[in-house]
Design a protein around this motif. Structure first.
Motif, PDB file in Angstrom:
ATOM      1  N   UNK A  58       0.911  -1.115  -0.028  1.00  0.00           N
ATOM      2  CA  UNK A  58       0.309   0.196  -0.229  1.00  0.00           C
ATOM      3  C   UNK A  58       0.831   1.705   0.073  1.00  0.00           C
ATOM      4  N   UNK A  59       1.863   1.503   0.282  1.00  0.00           N
ATOM      5  CA  UNK A  59       3.089   2.261   0.158  1.00  0.00           C
ATOM      6  C   UNK A  59       3.127   2.836  -0.984  1.00  0.00           C
ATOM      7  N   UNK A  60       2.962   2.261  -2.118  1.00  0.00           N
ATOM      8  CA  UNK A  60       2.994   2.761  -3.448  1.00  0.00           C
ATOM      9  C   UNK A  60       2.389   3.351  -3.575  1.00  0.00           C
ATOM     10  N   UNK A  61       0.824   3.424  -3.351  1.00  0.00           N
ATOM     11  CA  UNK A  61       0.218   4.614  -4.019  1.00  0.00           C
ATOM     12  C   UNK A  61       0.313   5.959  -3.439  1.00  0.00           C
ATOM     13  N   UNK A  66       1.660  11.464  -3.521  1.00  0.00           N
ATOM     14  CA  UNK A  66       2.289  12.651  -3.137  1.00  0.00           C
ATOM     15  C   UNK A  66       3.051  13.549  -3.890  1.00  0.00           C
ATOM     16  N   UNK A  67       3.477  13.202  -5.260  1.00  0.00           N
ATOM     17  CA  UNK A  67       4.251  13.687  -6.417  1.00  0.00           C
ATOM     18  C   UNK A  67       2.912  14.420  -6.736  1.00  0.00           C
ATOM     19  N   UNK A  68       3.229  15.618  -7.368  1.00  0.00           N
ATOM     20  CA  UNK A  68       3.408  16.673  -7.915  1.00  0.00           C
ATOM     21  C   UNK A  68       3.864  17.625  -9.790  1.00  0.00           C
ATOM     22  N   UNK A  91       5.168  10.113   5.930  1.00  0.00           N
ATOM     23  CA  UNK A  91       5.140   8.918   6.403  1.00  0.00           C
ATOM     24  C   UNK A  91       5.484   8.925   4.683  1.00  0.00           C
ATOM     25  N   UNK A  92       4.826   9.350   3.718  1.00  0.00           N
ATOM     26  CA  UNK A  92       5.271   8.655   2.142  1.00  0.00           C
ATOM     27  C   UNK A  92       6.404   9.179   2.319  1.00  0.00           C
ATOM     28  N   UNK A  93       7.767  10.185   2.298  1.00  0.00           N
ATOM     29  CA  UNK A  93       8.880   9.744   2.396  1.00  0.00           C
ATOM     30  C   UNK A  93       9.365   9.049   3.246  1.00  0.00           C
ATOM     31  N   UNK A  94       9.327   8.514   4.476  1.00  0.00           N
ATOM     32  CA  UNK A  94      10.054   7.494   4.548  1.00  0.00           C
ATOM     33  C   UNK A  94       9.468   6.285   3.975  1.00  0.00           C
ATOM     34  N   UNK A  95       8.355   6.148   4.003  1.00  0.00           N
ATOM     35  CA  UNK A  95       8.133   4.689   2.512  1.00  0.00           C
ATOM     36  C   UNK A  95       8.912   4.907   1.988  1.00  0.00           C
TER      37      UNK A  95
END
Length: 231
Positions: A58-61, A66-68, A91-95
């Motif tokens: 689930x981290x991929x989505x 989160x990328x603009x 959270x997305x950066x850490x993932x």
């Protein structure tokens, strides 16, 4: 935040993984380089399949959303992939870092080579986590000591990347990290630079790939690992 719509993956996956990276649709990105391979011995036919995280992760989505995307930057016709919004999402950066660390921990990698400038963001935490040293690969006249350099082609002219003499040793195993692969010219230059001093490049890794620019083909037989693919 621009919503990224998952479509289908144009990339093959490695036999060891069933992951198909999320894909988001963009307008065309300007082609800047011909698909010249990294060296005369490279062969597109021998290009390995991409290995990626498990498709159920689930981290991929979360990372992809989160990328603009910024239209017409830095010039008309370019859809700029802005990872600064990813960095704002802790959270997305850490993932993102964790996915790379999980892949490369225990692979006997002693060098993480980060390409200026956004490779400097992702490279150091990965290097620390896997017990490797971080080596910056910089634009000309940025490093203060004696350097070794490698030239690569641009649409109009050439550019160079450099690293310090003595930063790596022959026989070391390296990962090359950057935020994005487009035409692949900079990654090719980084591969050549490291191989000139006897370093084995294990893999190249990027957060984002623009597959329509065929940068993967320029890498020849060097594996490429990406988290998010756009089309």
């Amino acid at each position: 935040m621009l919503s990224l719509t998952t479509l289908c993956s144009p990339n093959e996956t490695a036999a060891s993984s069933s992951y198909q990276p999320p894909v988001f649709r963009l307008r065309s990105y300007n082609q800047t380089l011909p698909p010249t391979l990294c060296s005369a011995s490279d062969s597109v036919a021998n290009q390995p399949k991409m290995s990626s995280p498990d498709e159920q992760d689930p981290r991929i989505s979360k990372i992809s959303s989160a990328i603009r995307v910024i239209p017409n930057f830095p010039k008309p016709g370019i859809m700029f992939q802005d990872i600064t919004t990813l960095l704002l999402d802790t959270k997305a950066f850490r993932d993102t870092i964790d996915l790379f660390v999980e892949r490369y921990r225990g692979k006997d990698i002693s060098v993480v080579a980060g390409i200026e400038a956004r490779g400097f963001i992702f490279g150091p935490p990965i290097a620390l986590a896997i017990g490797a040293k971080f080596v910056p690969m910089r634009k000309p006249n940025k490093l203060p000591g004696e350097v070794i350099s490698e030239e690569y082609s641009l649409e109009y002219g050439t550019d160079k990347i450099e690293m310090h003499v003595g930063a790596v040793q022959a026989g070391e195993r390296s990962l090359i990290i950057d935020d994005l692969i487009a035409t692949g010219g900079t990654l090719c230059a980084a591969i050549r630079l490291l191989e000139r001093v006897g370093v084995h490049v294990v893999e190249c890794a990027c957060v984002i790939e623009l597959p329509e620019l065929k940068g993967r083909e320029r890498l020849g037989d060097k594996p490429l690992f990406v988290l998010v693919s756009s089309t």
